[in-house]
Design a protein around this motif. Structure first.
Motif, PDB file in Angstrom:
ATOM      1  N   ARG A  20       0.823  -1.200   0.000  1.00  0.00           N
ATOM      2  CA  ARG A  20       0.000   0.000   0.000  1.00  0.00           C
ATOM      3  C   ARG A  20       0.862   1.258   0.000  1.00  0.00           C
ATOM      4  O   ARG A  20       0.597   2.218  -0.727  1.00  0.00           O
ATOM      5  CB  ARG A  20      -0.938  -0.003   1.202  1.00  0.00           C
ATOM      6  CG  ARG A  20      -1.818   1.235   1.286  1.00  0.00           C
ATOM      7  CD  ARG A  20      -2.832   1.157   2.412  1.00  0.00           C
ATOM      8  NE  ARG A  20      -2.197   1.041   3.705  1.00  0.00           N
ATOM      9  CZ  ARG A  20      -2.210  -0.055   4.462  1.00  0.00           C
ATOM     10  NH1 ARG A  20      -2.817  -1.135   4.035  1.00  0.00           N
ATOM     11  NH2 ARG A  20      -1.611  -0.082   5.626  1.00  0.00           N
ATOM     12  N   THR A  24       0.976   3.887  -3.104  1.00  0.00           N
ATOM     13  CA  THR A  24       0.656   5.295  -2.844  1.00  0.00           C
ATOM     14  C   THR A  24       1.804   6.197  -3.264  1.00  0.00           C
ATOM     15  O   THR A  24       1.592   7.275  -3.848  1.00  0.00           O
ATOM     16  CB  THR A  24       0.332   5.493  -1.358  1.00  0.00           C
ATOM     17  OG1 THR A  24      -0.724   4.604  -0.964  1.00  0.00           O
ATOM     18  CG2 THR A  24      -0.099   6.923  -1.078  1.00  0.00           C
ATOM     19  N   SER A  27       1.760   6.519  -7.059  1.00  0.00           N
ATOM     20  CA  SER A  27       0.722   7.452  -7.509  1.00  0.00           C
ATOM     21  C   SER A  27       1.149   8.890  -7.263  1.00  0.00           C
ATOM     22  O   SER A  27       0.938   9.766  -8.115  1.00  0.00           O
ATOM     23  CB  SER A  27      -0.589   7.151  -6.776  1.00  0.00           C
ATOM     24  OG  SER A  27      -0.972   5.806  -6.935  1.00  0.00           O
ATOM     25  N   ALA A  28       1.740   9.151  -6.103  1.00  0.00           N
ATOM     26  CA  ALA A  28       2.206  10.509  -5.810  1.00  0.00           C
ATOM     27  C   ALA A  28       3.312  10.933  -6.773  1.00  0.00           C
ATOM     28  O   ALA A  28       3.381  12.106  -7.173  1.00  0.00           O
ATOM     29  CB  ALA A  28       2.697  10.589  -4.372  1.00  0.00           C
ATOM     30  N   ALA A  90      -4.384   7.041  -6.303  1.00  0.00           N
ATOM     31  CA  ALA A  90      -3.819   7.111  -4.957  1.00  0.00           C
ATOM     32  C   ALA A  90      -4.870   6.804  -3.900  1.00  0.00           C
ATOM     33  O   ALA A  90      -4.595   6.122  -2.897  1.00  0.00           O
ATOM     34  CB  ALA A  90      -3.211   8.490  -4.721  1.00  0.00           C
ATOM     35  N   CYS A  93      -5.335   3.102  -3.881  1.00  0.00           N
ATOM     36  CA  CYS A  93      -4.192   2.419  -3.263  1.00  0.00           C
ATOM     37  C   CYS A  93      -4.217   2.564  -1.748  1.00  0.00           C
ATOM     38  O   CYS A  93      -3.796   1.651  -1.027  1.00  0.00           O
ATOM     39  CB  CYS A  93      -2.887   2.991  -3.823  1.00  0.00           C
ATOM     40  SG  CYS A  93      -2.621   2.651  -5.578  1.00  0.00           S
ATOM     41  N   ALA A  94      -4.693   3.697  -1.257  1.00  0.00           N
ATOM     42  CA  ALA A  94      -4.743   3.907   0.196  1.00  0.00           C
ATOM     43  C   ALA A  94      -5.727   2.965   0.879  1.00  0.00           C
ATOM     44  O   ALA A  94      -5.632   2.747   2.097  1.00  0.00           O
ATOM     45  CB  ALA A  94      -5.105   5.354   0.499  1.00  0.00           C
ATOM     46  N   THR A 126       0.127   7.823   5.150  1.00  0.00           N
ATOM     47  CA  THR A 126      -0.172   8.340   3.812  1.00  0.00           C
ATOM     48  C   THR A 126       0.758   9.485   3.440  1.00  0.00           C
ATOM     49  O   THR A 126       1.231   9.582   2.299  1.00  0.00           O
ATOM     50  CB  THR A 126      -1.634   8.801   3.752  1.00  0.00           C
ATOM     51  OG1 THR A 126      -2.493   7.736   4.164  1.00  0.00           O
ATOM     52  CG2 THR A 126      -2.003   9.227   2.348  1.00  0.00           C
ATOM     53  N   SER A 130       3.401   9.573   0.335  1.00  0.00           N
ATOM     54  CA  SER A 130       3.281  10.609  -0.697  1.00  0.00           C
ATOM     55  C   SER A 130       4.563  11.434  -0.803  1.00  0.00           C
ATOM     56  O   SER A 130       4.966  11.818  -1.909  1.00  0.00           O
ATOM     57  CB  SER A 130       2.090  11.520  -0.387  1.00  0.00           C
ATOM     58  OG  SER A 130       0.883  10.787  -0.351  1.00  0.00           O
ATOM     59  N   ALA A 181      -2.546  14.843   0.955  1.00  0.00           N
ATOM     60  CA  ALA A 181      -2.834  13.415   1.121  1.00  0.00           C
ATOM     61  C   ALA A 181      -3.095  13.075   2.588  1.00  0.00           C
ATOM     62  O   ALA A 181      -4.033  12.324   2.917  1.00  0.00           O
ATOM     63  CB  ALA A 181      -1.672  12.584   0.586  1.00  0.00           C
ATOM     64  N   SER A 185      -6.670  11.781   4.294  1.00  0.00           N
ATOM     65  CA  SER A 185      -6.823  10.568   5.113  1.00  0.00           C
ATOM     66  C   SER A 185      -7.567  10.880   6.396  1.00  0.00           C
ATOM     67  O   SER A 185      -8.451  10.122   6.828  1.00  0.00           O
ATOM     68  CB  SER A 185      -5.444   9.988   5.433  1.00  0.00           C
ATOM     69  OG  SER A 185      -4.775   9.607   4.262  1.00  0.00           O
TER      70      SER A 185
END
Length: 509
Positions: A20, A24, A27-28, A90, A93-94, A126, A130, A181, A185
């Motif tokens: 995970r 993440t 994606s970032a 993202a 994925c989180a 998170t 990121s 990010a 969360s």
């Protein structure tokens, strides 16, 4: 709790937690690359106006999107829009391995952590992932800038590798993305109660979503249609331009938000119809899942539907430019001349199509993560069904049904709304009447100034209007590509079904 302990606990966990964090971060990194590219385009300096360069073009670049100052803002905006499917990825994925993370957070509560400390743990996890991704994206951007700094034979650059954004802009992206990010969360954890005995939601949805998303779509499209004529009917500094911009931007966003949220109603309605008319066990299982969690479709298909809507608008725009070129050629033939194709706008739309294809691939990746996350999250329920005698093939078909059935009407809705928005943006193609001087003689007589005037005739072409065709072929390809992506991701996700339904999962705590 001290920061080192907070960081150590946030990054602790199993292989799923590590996956995970890495996804993440990936994606970032993609979002950071798109943001850096947009900042790079905006950092291009505009030269002073001269007699040779009245348009203030930056001639060191080979593409007009970078040369012309008026086109850079739209290019940067398109790059920023490309971050939307990346941020949706993202978000998916989180959620990977959420049940295991919930149990880990509950164990922290059992060990004496407060609810605020548990929330900060999720935020730090998170945020750190990121931050790792944005730093990686920055490194890739700087390395790629050096590798791609290769002028062509005319000394022009394909990319703006000769300029760099301001250092503050780099810092804003590197720090801002992890901060956003982490705050996201915390916002998503607001309806969650983390107790020593587990993680629960504050309230459960007792009935399905209503069709109010359709009202958003209608209102958004109406605002978009009204806003554009207001913009065309006023000067740039006119009193209604601000209102027109609000109607255009707000209408487009409202329509897109209505499409995404309308998937919840589509999923719930599809589940009701399946439960009423279906007879196969797989369809009945899919109906139960669609009705129990109709918003799963909105979360999973958000980026895909946004990309399809944008792609349908680009297809309508391409049809407009094709019709415009056709009218220009007809006008030229009436005047006795011949005008060749103007490839600038069509080549620009080709770049937009490439961006849409990239967005669809990213959205399909997010959908794959959502399918795998759904299988892993419900592995104990699926294992119990397998232990009770339900074949794994039936479970696989139920997962496929609950992914594909809402996707078909949702994609059709996105194609329709995107086409309507693109059609409303420019309207019909109109060419006003023009006056031409036509020489009706041989080439030698027309070339001689002494004889050209006596053979020259003044003619006037009538105003031309044409309605752009509906790009059915491109829309069909776009819709088929989106649905093929859904099927491919479901097929790959089902590979995890056998390992997630082993009988040992019944003893997992």
């Amino acid at each position: 709790m001290k920061p080192p302990a907070l960081l150590r606990l946030a990054l602790a966990g199993t292989r799923t937690d590590t996956a995970r964090v890495l996804l993440t971060a990936f994606s970032a990194a993609l979002a950071a690359l798109a943001a850096f590219a947009a900042l790079n385009v905006l950092a291009i300096p505009t030269p002073a106006a001269t007699d040779e360069n009245a348009g203030r073009w930056s001639e060191q670049y080979s593409h007009a999107l970078l040369r012309e100052p008026g086109l850079r803002g739209g290019t940067a905006f398109a790059l920023v829009l490309l971050t939307i499917p990346v941020l949706a990825l993202a978000g998916q994925c989180a959620r990977l391995g959420a049940p295991a993370r919930d149990r880990r957070l509950a164990a922290f509560r059992l060990a004496g952590a407060t609810p605020g400390q548990v929330t900060r743990l999720a935020m730090v996890e998170t945020g750190v992932a990121s931050l790792l991704g944005t730093l990686t994206g920055l490194a890739l951007y700087l390395v790629g800038r050096e590798l791609l700094d290769r002028p062509d034979e005319r000394g022009q650059l394909a990319l703006p590798t000769d300029v760099l954004p301001h250092g503050g802009a780099f810092a804003a992206v590197v720090v801002g993305l992890p901060l956003v990010a982490g705050l996201s969360s915390a916002l998503m954890l607001r309806p969650v109660i983390t107790t020593p005995l587990g993680v629960t939601r504050r309230a459960a949805r007792e009935r399905g979503p209503g069709p109010w998303a359709g009202m958003l779509i209608v209102a958004g499209v109406a605002g978009f249609i009204v806003g554009w004529p207001v913009m065309l009917g006023r000067t740039v500094d006119g009193p209604y331009v601000g209102l027109a911009l609000v109607l255009l931007i707000g209408g487009g966003l409202a329509a897109m938000f209505g499409i995404v949220t309308g998937t919840g109603w589509i999923s719930y309605t599809t589940g009701r119809l399946l439960r009423r008319y279906a007879r196969h066990p797989a369809a009945l299982l899919a109906a139960g899942r669609l009705m129990s969690d109709p918003w799963a479709g909105s979360r999973a298909f958000a980026a895909l539907l946004a990309a399809v809507t944008f792609g349908a608008g680009a297809a309508a725009l391409r049809s407009y430019f094709v019709t415009q070129d056709r009218l220009m050629r007809e006008e030229s033939r009436v005047a006795g001349g011949e005008v060749g194709d103007n490839p600038f706008y069509l080549s620009t739309i080709s770049l937009v199509d490439l961006a849409v294809a990239v967005a669809l691939v990213i959205a399909a990746t997010g959908l794959l993560v959502a399918v795998v996350e759904g299988i892993v999250a419900r592995r104990r329920s699926y294992t119990a069904l397998v232990a009770a005698g339900v074949p794994r093939g039936t479970l696989g078909w139920s997962i496929a049904w609950q992914a594909v059935l809402p996707a078909v009407p949702a994609v059709l809705l996105a194609l329709t709304v995107g086409t309507v928005l693109g059609r409303a943006f420019f309207g019909d193609v109109v060419r006003g009447s023009s006056t031409y001087a036509v020489c009706e003689a041989s080439e030698a007589l027309c070339a001689d100034p002494a004889t050209r005037e006596q053979y020259t005739r003044i003619t006037e072409s009538a105003a031309l209007r044409a309605v752009p065709d509906v790009p059915l072929e491109q829309l069909a390809l776009l819709g088929a590509g989106a649905l093929a992506g859904v099927l491919a991701t479901v097929g790959i996700g089902l590979l995890f079904l056998r390992s997630s339904t082993a009988t040992e999962e019944l003893r997992t705590t």
